[in-house]
Design a protein around this motif. Structure first.
Motif: not given
Ligand code: FAD
Length: 283
Positions: A29-30, A35, A105, A108-109, A116-117, A122, A160, A165, A188
């Motif tokens: 898994r990518v 986050h 968040v 990094c997010g 994709a999630n 979201n 997907r 990807i 948050g």
């Molecule tokens: C405390 C907290 C509060 C948050 N509040 C919010 C909020 O209010 N609103 C909001 O929108 N989000 C919120 N988030 C989520 C945050 O925005 C995440 O970072 C985001 O949803 C996922 O992005 P990521 O890069 O961290 O993905 P990851 O956690 O790395 O991946 C998430 C999923 O997507 C897949 N994936 C990731 N990138 C790809 C790609 N390029 N191709 C295919 N699959 C992929 C991964 O395999 C995984 O299954 C919160 C997170 C936290 C920890």
């Protein structure tokens, strides 16, 4: 909790990432910003034997702004907020991203991980439906484009394939007024309800309206009927009531710790009214 052991891969290009997926199939898994994925691994809701970190894949980064706007999947929400050209061309993105979580968040997010999630909470999926964005997916058979409005099937289920990807998100530069309105319990938090609205206006009348709602169903809801109810009107009075009623007919919230169904519908109506009023005002 500590997640189960996994093997860590760090490819530098898309072909390398696809190669690891081809070799390990369902066990790979990518990971983007981690986050959403890391908390699920720590809670042992998912077990992944091969984790493919995308952060060194340069082709997944970068924002280009022209008549078409293209955002690489690994662009973080922080990058998105701080890109001045993007904020000028499509200010709804900055307005929405500033309402996601907190700065830690958002550092990094990524935009790609967020869409994709498939998490109904979201914010970016509904926003991308409002913008009529296209998601580019790359897999073993090459690249394909999927409209954001056709990408979501159920909570955490999208069109997907496991061996694809998401590489980029593209959409036409939006014109007119915009608003992203979100109701959350505290800073948050994910949305109790959120609305993305784009309005085109000419000589006091709405010529186009795009409306999408977040966390009010197991998928984001693009409400074509709500937009249609505003077209040809000034967006107030009876037209506004009709747009809200159309949106309420499209959503399907469930009771959870953010409140019962009737409360969520009430909040959805309030935030949509606010979003439409602000977008009409800005148009
Ligand atoms: C405390 C907290 C509060 C948050 N509040 C919010 C909020 O209010 N609103 C909001 O929108 N989000 C919120 N988030 C989520 C945050 O925005 C995440 O970072 C985001 O949803 C996922 O992005 P990521 O890069 O961290 O993905 P990851 O956690 O790395 O991946 C998430 C999923 O997507 C897949 N994936 C990731 N990138 C790809 C790609 N390029 N191709 C295919 N699959 C992929 C991964 O395999 C995984 O299954 C919160 C997170 C936290 C920890």
């Amino acid at each position: 909790m500590i997640p189960p052991a996994f093997e860590y891969h760090r490819p530098t290009d898309i072909a390398g990432a696809l190669g690891v997926i081809a070799e390990h199939g369902d066990e790979a898994r990518v990971i983007a910003g981690g986050h959403s994925l890391i908390p699920m691994m720590k809670l042992r809701m998912v077990e992944i034997a091969h984790l493919i970190d995308l952060q060194d894949v340069a082709d997944l980064k970068g924002i280009s702004v022209g008549e078409t706007i293209r955002i690489g999947a690994m662009v973080t929400q922080h990058d998105l907020i701080n890109d001045e050209a993007l904020a000028e061309a499509a200010p709804i993105l900055r307005e929405a991203a500033l309402q996601i979580a907190d700065p830690q968040v958002r550092y990094c997010g990524t935009v790609g991980g967020n869409v994709a999630n498939g998490d109904p909470g979201n914010d970016m999926p509904g926003l991308m439906q409002c913008l009529d964005a296209t998601f580019t997916l790359v897999g073993p058979d090459g690249a394909r484009d999927v409209p954001a409005r056709e990408f979501y099937e159920a909570a955490y289920t999208t069109t997907r394939e496991d061996d694809e990807i998401l590489t980029a998100i593209s959409f036409a530069r939006p014109a007119g007024g915009y608003a992203y309105e979100k109701q959350k319990r505290k800073i948050g938090d994910y949305a109790t309800a959120a609305a993305a609205v784009l309005i085109g206006k000419d000589a006091g009348k709405i010529t186009s309206a795009s409306i999408a709602m977040t966390n009010l169903s197991d998928i984001p809801i693009f409400s074509e009927a709500a937009g249609d109810a505003l077209t040809g009107t000034d967006g107030t009075g009876e037209a506004l009531d009709k747009a809200v009623a159309a949106m309420l007919a499209d959503i399907d919230p469930t009771e959870d710790n953010r409140g019962p169904v009737e409360f969520k519908k009430h909040v959805a109506g309030v935030i949509l009214r606010r979003a439409i009023a602000r977008a009409v005002d800005r148009a």
